[in-house]
Design a protein around this motif. Structure first.
Motif, PDB file in Angstrom:
ATOM      1  N   ILE B   7      -5.201  -9.959  -5.525  1.00  0.00           N
ATOM      2  CA  ILE B   7      -6.605  -8.419  -4.706  1.00  0.00           C
ATOM      3  C   ILE B   7      -7.541  -8.932  -3.846  1.00  0.00           C
ATOM      4  O   ILE B   7      -7.589  -8.276  -3.183  1.00  0.00           O
ATOM      5  N   PRO B   8      -7.519 -10.162  -4.051  1.00  0.00           N
ATOM      6  CA  PRO B   8      -8.872 -10.752  -2.488  1.00  0.00           C
ATOM      7  C   PRO B   8      -8.098 -11.163  -1.247  1.00  0.00           C
ATOM      8  O   PRO B   8      -8.262 -10.161  -0.511  1.00  0.00           O
ATOM      9  N   HIS B   9      -6.674 -10.951  -1.439  1.00  0.00           N
ATOM     10  CA  HIS B   9      -5.963 -11.511   0.019  1.00  0.00           C
ATOM     11  C   HIS B   9      -5.736 -10.201  -0.092  1.00  0.00           C
ATOM     12  O   HIS B   9      -5.524  -9.669   1.773  1.00  0.00           O
ATOM     13  N   THR B  13      -6.608  -9.094   3.623  1.00  0.00           N
ATOM     14  CA  THR B  13      -5.999  -8.181   5.188  1.00  0.00           C
ATOM     15  C   THR B  13      -5.691  -6.348   5.032  1.00  0.00           C
ATOM     16  O   THR B  13      -5.059  -6.174   6.303  1.00  0.00           O
ATOM     17  N   GLU B  14      -5.302  -5.885   4.423  1.00  0.00           N
ATOM     18  CA  GLU B  14      -5.077  -4.247   3.880  1.00  0.00           C
ATOM     19  C   GLU B  14      -7.020  -3.369   4.017  1.00  0.00           C
ATOM     20  O   GLU B  14      -6.766  -2.345   4.835  1.00  0.00           O
ATOM     21  N   TYR B  15      -8.178  -3.861   3.545  1.00  0.00           N
ATOM     22  CA  TYR B  15      -9.749  -2.980   3.806  1.00  0.00           C
ATOM     23  C   TYR B  15      -9.821  -2.808   5.010  1.00  0.00           C
ATOM     24  O   TYR B  15     -10.047  -1.748   5.306  1.00  0.00           O
ATOM     25  N   ARG B  16      -9.829  -3.464   5.882  1.00  0.00           N
ATOM     26  CA  ARG B  16     -10.124  -3.170   6.882  1.00  0.00           C
ATOM     27  C   ARG B  16      -9.180  -2.109   7.640  1.00  0.00           C
ATOM     28  O   ARG B  16      -9.530  -2.187   8.753  1.00  0.00           O
ATOM     29  N   VAL B  59       1.297  -2.881  -0.774  1.00  0.00           N
ATOM     30  CA  VAL B  59       0.339  -2.552  -0.342  1.00  0.00           C
ATOM     31  C   VAL B  59       0.662  -0.780  -0.325  1.00  0.00           C
ATOM     32  O   VAL B  59      -0.831  -0.021  -0.326  1.00  0.00           O
ATOM     33  N   ALA B  60       2.057  -0.175  -0.189  1.00  0.00           N
ATOM     34  CA  ALA B  60       1.798   1.051  -0.428  1.00  0.00           C
ATOM     35  C   ALA B  60       1.087   1.762  -1.188  1.00  0.00           C
ATOM     36  O   ALA B  60       1.077   3.278  -0.786  1.00  0.00           O
ATOM     37  N   TRP B  61       0.846   1.393  -2.286  1.00  0.00           N
ATOM     38  CA  TRP B  61       0.312   1.674  -3.478  1.00  0.00           C
ATOM     39  C   TRP B  61      -1.159   1.603  -3.155  1.00  0.00           C
ATOM     40  O   TRP B  61      -1.734   2.638  -2.692  1.00  0.00           O
ATOM     41  N   LEU B  62      -1.638   0.514  -2.218  1.00  0.00           N
ATOM     42  CA  LEU B  62      -3.471   1.054  -1.704  1.00  0.00           C
ATOM     43  C   LEU B  62      -3.453   2.513  -0.883  1.00  0.00           C
ATOM     44  O   LEU B  62      -4.078   2.809  -0.868  1.00  0.00           O
ATOM     45  N   TYR B  63      -2.125   2.495   0.272  1.00  0.00           N
ATOM     46  CA  TYR B  63      -2.368   3.382   1.176  1.00  0.00           C
ATOM     47  C   TYR B  63      -2.241   4.393   0.215  1.00  0.00           C
ATOM     48  O   TYR B  63      -2.916   5.496   0.741  1.00  0.00           O
ATOM     49  N   GLU B 216      -8.920 -15.123  11.454  1.00  0.00           N
ATOM     50  CA  GLU B 216      -9.053 -13.374  12.522  1.00  0.00           C
ATOM     51  C   GLU B 216      -9.370 -13.309  13.292  1.00  0.00           C
ATOM     52  O   GLU B 216      -9.354 -12.146  14.186  1.00  0.00           O
ATOM     53  N   ALA B 217     -10.338 -14.160  14.355  1.00  0.00           N
ATOM     54  CA  ALA B 217     -10.475 -14.076  15.685  1.00  0.00           C
ATOM     55  C   ALA B 217      -8.973 -14.228  16.547  1.00  0.00           C
ATOM     56  O   ALA B 217      -9.151 -12.958  17.448  1.00  0.00           O
ATOM     57  N   MET B 218      -8.014 -14.756  15.695  1.00  0.00           N
ATOM     58  CA  MET B 218      -7.073 -14.854  16.717  1.00  0.00           C
ATOM     59  C   MET B 218      -6.219 -13.701  16.394  1.00  0.00           C
ATOM     60  O   MET B 218      -5.459 -13.532  17.076  1.00  0.00           O
ATOM     61  N   ARG B 219      -6.158 -13.359  15.033  1.00  0.00           N
ATOM     62  CA  ARG B 219      -5.287 -12.241  14.799  1.00  0.00           C
ATOM     63  C   ARG B 219      -5.803 -11.151  15.875  1.00  0.00           C
ATOM     64  O   ARG B 219      -4.682 -10.158  16.204  1.00  0.00           O
ATOM     65  N   LEU B 220      -7.068 -10.345  16.039  1.00  0.00           N
ATOM     66  CA  LEU B 220      -8.146  -9.554  16.834  1.00  0.00           C
ATOM     67  C   LEU B 220      -7.560 -10.080  18.131  1.00  0.00           C
ATOM     68  O   LEU B 220      -6.772  -9.123  19.133  1.00  0.00           O
TER      69      LEU B 220
END
Lengths: 113, 410
Positions: B7-9, B13-16, B59-63, B216-220
């Protein structure tokens, strides 16, 4: 801190004598010197060098080629530095590599209009 | 991955992604609604998954839940719907039934659009970074406070003010136009650069959090490079810089969690894959004529991935520092330039240059002079190191300096 203009004049007759290695060493000296001023946080603008050759426009629309026909020293480029006063600015100019090849630096305070 | 870590993971990744998509859909006026729906979605997940176990595709569940919660919200807030529906261009004809597009493409588009909103010049830089961490990276207020070495209340207020400002300015969340990209990209890159540095250099102790900031900086930044419109030389140069720096992430910290100096690092711990990626992006960065400070810093970082010392290497590093300082002065660049000068032109010249630099209140300045005078004038070296010891703030810095003094007195 005030801004001062460095006007670099050089002896045109000296330049063509340089070998490619000497040219490269000369470029390094310039970069190290401007870098040194920048490292002291006293560089406002690195400025530019001026291409050789030019034209001079005189009264009555008389246009002549380049100023170098009349004076030995030509304008080579300019930079803008920061200093407390003219003496400090002149002190900064002492390391200019152009001085090693017969050139000179004119130091002038910039009056902001 | 087990449920307690999952969940924290997923939150990270998904909250944002959910926030970005919903924000883009609702508009900047309703940024908090988007955040609430995303938070509620995760709350539902932690309650239900604990009772019933993990769904087959979390992930699909969250969406799906986020979509349903959005639709519920609209049903119960008809006024909100009337106001927002006008703003939702493709849904304006079907008032209640519109689709919430959580495809990868729309997620990326939404996050990219949000990046340019968050870096809107109406907010000061600290607020831009704070909002980036919150809205783009899914960091909680406590984590942001930790990264900034600040407290929760200060950060909370900063975020609220930042969002308020975006609302007042009525900043639109949309694919930025080429003109907006040119205008705001420097701020976006600066935010990402600071975000990365926050993780790489900050004095905070939480190693995991710091590494997350860098990632995060690299991903963005990667998101910018992936998008044809924002794939600019400076963005590539920044990504290259991040790759080179993070290639040394594991080598920088020893088993006791203490910082290892560059000279003492075990090069076998450097991540070669990241170094190669860095070279790829640096190459791409040199497609135009423009040279940004990121180009120069990436060039320096690239040369530092060559461990053998040679006069040519230090000459190249020196020239890059010269150029960097001509673009933008910083004390650390001035000190590093003087170090490179000593390696390229010799200590004598570097000592003369160092004496001209006015950074007498900086412990790094005296550490540098201590190193420059070592083997030239050991008494002077000790004198400067003792000044450095007095000025140093962190225990680790003090320890390293004391060690050097001990060796010199040997």
């Amino acid at each position: 801190m005030k801004d001062f203009l460095f006007v670099f004049r050089m002896d045109q007759s000296q330049m063509p004598k340089m070998s490619p290695d000497e040219m490269q060493a000369n470029t390094k000296r310039w970069m190290d010197w401007i870098g040194s001023i920048a490292a002291q946080n006293k560089l406002t603008e690195r400025g530019n060098s001026l291409a050789s050759g030019g034209k001079v426009v005189k009264p009555n629309n008389v246009i002549t080629d380049g100023p170098y026909t009349e004076i030995k020293e030509t304008l080579g480029g300019y930079s803008i530095v920061k200093a407390e006063n003219l003496d400090e600015a002149a002190e900064l100019a002492k390391g200019c590599p152009g001085l090693l090849t017969g050139g000179s630096v004119e130091v002038r305070e910039i009056n902001v209009m | 991955m087990q449920q307690p870590e999952l969940i924290p993971h997923l939150f990270r990744t998904e909250y944002r992604k959910i926030v970005a998509v919903l924000c883009k859909l609702f508009g900047i006026q309703h940024i908090e609604v988007a955040e609430d729906i995303a938070s509620d979605t995760f709350l539902a997940a932690s309650e239900l998954w604990g009772l019933k176990g993990l769904p087959p595709n979390p992930v699909a569940w969250l969406y799906t839940v986020a979509k349903n919660k959005s639709k519920d919200y609209f049903k119960h807030h008809s006024i909100f719907l009337q106001k927002v529906a006008k703003e939702i261009s493709y849904a304006s004809d079907t008032s209640a039934e519109f689709d919430i597009d959580l495809s990868t493409k729309n997620i990326n588009d939404s996050q990219l659009a949000m990046m340019f909103v968050v870096c809107h010049p109406c907010n000061p830089v600290e607020a831009q970074i704070g909002l980036s961490l919150s809205l783009l990276c899914g960091f909680g207020t406590d984590e942001i406070a930790g990264a900034f070495l600040s407290n929760r209340e200060t950060i909370y207020k900063r975020l609220q003010r930042g969002k308020q400002k975006l609302r007042e300015e009525k900043v639109e969340i949309m694919q930025p136009s080429p003109a907006e990209i040119d205008e705001r990209l420097p701020a976006v890159l600066m935010t990402l650069y600071l975000l990365f540095n926050e993780g790489y250099y900050s004095a905070g102790n939480d190693e995991v959090l710091r590494k997350d900031l860098c990632l995060e900086a690299m991903r963005l930044t990667y998101l910018l490079v992936e998008n044809a419109q924002t794939d600019k030389p400076a963005a590539n140069a920044l990504l290259a810089l991040m790759c080179f720096q993070s290639s040394r992430f594991d080598a920088r910290i020893d088993a006791q969690g203490e910082l290892v100096l560059y000279e003492d690092q075990d090069a076998t711990l450097w991540d070669n894959e990241l170094i190669e990626q860095g070279k790829y992006f640096l190459n791409k960065a040199y497609t135009g004529n423009a040279v940004s400070k990121y180009h120069l810093e990436a060039g320096i970082a690239c040369l530092h991935t060559i461990q053998e010392d040679s006069p040519e290497k230090w000459e190249d590093i020196l020239q890059l520092y010269n150029q960097l300082l001509m673009i933008e002065y910083s004390p650390i660049a001035a000190l590093n330039r003087t170090y490179a000068l000593a390696r390229a032109n010799g200590k004598k010249e570097a000592i003369a240059e160092a004496e001209k630099i006015n950074l007498a209140g900086n412990h790094l300045y005296h550490s540098l002079l201590g190193w420059l005078y070592t083997d030239v004038d050991d008494q002077q070296a000790i004198h400067h190191l003792q000044t450095a010891l007095q000025l140093a703030k962190t225990p680790n810095d003090k320890k390293l300096i004391a060690e050097k003094i001990r060796k010199l007195k040997g």
